[in-house]
Design a protein around this motif. Structure first.
Motif, PDB file in Angstrom:
ATOM      1  N   ARG A 155       2.103  -8.749   3.889  1.00 52.14           N
ATOM      2  CA  ARG A 155       3.395  -8.635   4.586  1.00 52.14           C
ATOM      3  C   ARG A 155       3.699  -9.901   5.379  1.00 52.14           C
ATOM      4  N   LEU A 156       2.713 -10.452   6.045  1.00 52.10           N
ATOM      5  CA  LEU A 156       2.944 -11.692   6.786  1.00 52.10           C
ATOM      6  C   LEU A 156       3.211 -12.845   5.821  1.00 52.10           C
ATOM      7  N   TRP A 157       2.534 -12.859   4.684  1.00 50.41           N
ATOM      8  CA  TRP A 157       2.718 -13.903   3.670  1.00 50.41           C
ATOM      9  C   TRP A 157       4.160 -13.905   3.161  1.00 50.41           C
ATOM     10  N   VAL A 158       4.706 -12.732   2.862  1.00 49.39           N
ATOM     11  CA  VAL A 158       6.096 -12.625   2.433  1.00 49.39           C
ATOM     12  C   VAL A 158       7.036 -13.086   3.549  1.00 49.39           C
ATOM     13  N   CYS A 159       6.751 -12.672   4.766  1.00 51.37           N
ATOM     14  CA  CYS A 159       7.595 -13.064   5.899  1.00 51.37           C
ATOM     15  C   CYS A 159       7.626 -14.575   6.082  1.00 51.37           C
ATOM     16  N   LEU A 160       6.500 -15.242   5.869  1.00 50.79           N
ATOM     17  CA  LEU A 160       6.452 -16.701   6.001  1.00 50.79           C
ATOM     18  C   LEU A 160       7.414 -17.367   5.033  1.00 50.79           C
ATOM     19  N   HIS A 161       7.422 -16.916   3.790  1.00 52.30           N
ATOM     20  CA  HIS A 161       8.311 -17.511   2.785  1.00 52.30           C
ATOM     21  C   HIS A 161       9.776 -17.289   3.150  1.00 52.30           C
ATOM     22  N   ASP A 248       7.624 -22.302  -0.590  1.00 51.51           N
ATOM     23  CA  ASP A 248       6.292 -22.071  -1.155  1.00 51.51           C
ATOM     24  C   ASP A 248       5.250 -22.989  -0.512  1.00 51.51           C
ATOM     25  N   VAL A 249       5.617 -24.251  -0.288  1.00 50.82           N
ATOM     26  CA  VAL A 249       4.694 -25.201   0.334  1.00 50.82           C
ATOM     27  C   VAL A 249       4.355 -24.752   1.763  1.00 50.82           C
ATOM     28  N   VAL A 250       5.368 -24.283   2.482  1.00 52.59           N
ATOM     29  CA  VAL A 250       5.140 -23.846   3.861  1.00 52.59           C
ATOM     30  C   VAL A 250       4.215 -22.630   3.894  1.00 52.59           C
ATOM     31  N   ASP A 298       8.552 -26.467  -9.659  1.00 55.80           N
ATOM     32  CA  ASP A 298       9.012 -27.851  -9.630  1.00 55.80           C
ATOM     33  C   ASP A 298       9.377 -28.289  -8.223  1.00 55.80           C
ATOM     34  N   GLY A 299      10.012 -27.378  -7.469  1.00 52.62           N
ATOM     35  CA  GLY A 299      10.379 -27.722  -6.093  1.00 52.62           C
ATOM     36  C   GLY A 299       9.170 -27.972  -5.220  1.00 52.62           C
ATOM     37  N   ALA A 300       8.129 -27.137  -5.384  1.00 51.02           N
ATOM     38  CA  ALA A 300       6.903 -27.323  -4.597  1.00 51.02           C
ATOM     39  C   ALA A 300       6.234 -28.644  -4.953  1.00 51.02           C
ATOM     40  N   LYS A 301       6.243 -28.989  -6.227  1.00 53.92           N
ATOM     41  CA  LYS A 301       5.647 -30.259  -6.660  1.00 53.92           C
ATOM     42  C   LYS A 301       6.397 -31.441  -6.058  1.00 53.92           C
ATOM     43  N   PHE A 302       7.729 -31.334  -5.987  1.00 53.64           N
ATOM     44  CA  PHE A 302       8.534 -32.387  -5.371  1.00 53.64           C
ATOM     45  C   PHE A 302       8.196 -32.542  -3.892  1.00 53.64           C
ATOM     46  N   VAL A 303       8.184 -31.415  -3.177  1.00 49.89           N
ATOM     47  CA  VAL A 303       7.916 -31.461  -1.735  1.00 49.89           C
ATOM     48  C   VAL A 303       6.540 -32.063  -1.467  1.00 49.89           C
ATOM     49  N   ARG A 304       5.536 -31.606  -2.196  1.00 49.28           N
ATOM     50  CA  ARG A 304       4.182 -32.121  -1.991  1.00 49.28           C
ATOM     51  C   ARG A 304       4.111 -33.609  -2.345  1.00 49.28           C
TER      52      ARG A 304
END
Length: 344
Positions: A155-161, A248-250, A298-304
């Motif tokens: 539940r906390l994991w979903v909330c973080l996203h 996703d990165v966060v 793809d977005g996570a790869k860009f951010v990282r």
């Protein structure tokens, strides 16, 4: 052009209620999700450096029917420029209007009903004045049971996203208007003459393509878009890939510090994202959900890629103006974005 009340009724019926949970347990889940969203605000701020005022957008813990209603409201707002443009050029009248609105209402309701059983959370930026965060309690409970993971961690994991999305829009005030302007620009490309006939033909061809497994894509947006519309959609795809990948990165960056079982959750959730069953996979492709999954990846790869070379402060330049947003091509080439925006 759309009977929204009919869409809500059909969508709610198709979605169903989800898992049966005792009333006291349901109250505890709702309270925990609200607390998780509130706790996530500071965690996201500390990790990203984005400062959003607390409680600027309400957190709504809803059931599936509530999500259908909220999204019908959001779609009505989002599609208003397109509907206004089409009705201004060729207003529907009489029986055509009555029948057409019910047909489109039934179609929209079917899509919302399918999605209502899949979505865990969502930030709706178009709800005035500052948007709202939706957490779908029965779906979160269903998935945590299906994955056999720790419910409190999940539940906390979903909330973080989802809280990351709230921070994105409330800490970057121009983002909401930018996306609405893109939708309005898309509306300007719509021509009613032959639109339905031509669009239906291409949708049928797209369905055949999906079922045969041919081509690179098969979503409805891809098969009905003109070159100009596809260019606008490419811009929106770049923005959505950025927003989803960043979230996703966060969640993966913050997760290990506050969620003991985050690795187990991520591994099992990634497997679930692939979909199950032939019908489920077909609907995912037709609705563009495969493309949605690619946006996360793809977005996570860009951010990282940017953060690794320019740090979080360098990456955060992306939030300074619409001109700094990555294009769809730059999402796959972080170095090109850094060369253009950071001059590196």
């Amino acid at each position: 052009m759309v009977d929204w009340d009919l869409a809500v009724r059909i969508g709610s019926r198709i979605a169903g209620e989800g898992p049966s949970v005792p009333r006291d347990e349901a109250r505890r889940v709702v309270a925990e999700l609200r607390a998780g969203a509130d706790r996530s605000t500071g965690l996201v701020r500390d990790y990203t450096g984005l400062v959003a005022q607390d409680h600027t957008a309400p957190v709504l813990v809803v059931d599936r029917a509530g999500w259908v209603q909220a999204n019908a409201d959001a779609f009505a707002t989002l599609l208003a420029p397109i509907v206004d443009k089409l009705t201004e050029k060729k207003p529907p009248t009489g029986l055509t209007a009555a029948v057409g609105s019910r047909i489109t209402g039934a179609e929209v309701g079917s899509v919302l009903g399918f999605l209502a059983s899949k979505v865990l959370g969502q930030f709706d930026p178009f709800s005035p004045p500052d948007g709202r965060l939706l957490l779908i309690a029965p779906n979160i409970v269903h998935v945590e049971q299906e994955l056999e993971v720790d419910p409190h961690d999940f539940r906390l994991w979903v909330c973080l996203h989802e809280e990351t999305h709230r921070v994105q829009f409330t800490a970057v005030p121009w983002m909401r208007q930018h996306m609405f302007d893109q939708i309005s620009a898309f509306a300007d490309t719509m021509e009613p003459a032959g639109f339905l006939e031509d669009g239906l033909t291409r949708i049928v061809e797209g369905i055949k393509n999906v079922r045969s497994g041919g081509g690179q894509t098969g979503s409805i947006l891809d098969v009905v878009g003109t070159p100009e519309q596809k260019q606008l959609l490419d811009g929106l795809t770049g923005v959505m890939s950025l927003l989803e990948g960043h979230a996703d990165v966060v969640m993966d960056g913050v997760g290990p510090t506050v969620i003991p079982s985050v690795d187990r959750i991520r591994a099992r959730f990634n497997e679930r994202r692939k979909g199950v069953g032939v019908l489920d996979k077909l609907l995912r492709r037709l609705l563009g959900l495969d493309a949605k999954m690619a946006q996360y990846r793809d977005g996570a790869k860009f951010v990282r890629g940017v953060v690794d070379k320019a740090g979080m402060s360098g990456f955060n330049v992306v939030w300074e103006s619409p001109e700094h947003l990555p294009t769809r091509a730059e999402i796959g080439d972080p170095d090109a974005w850094m060369a253009r925006v950071l001059r590196t």
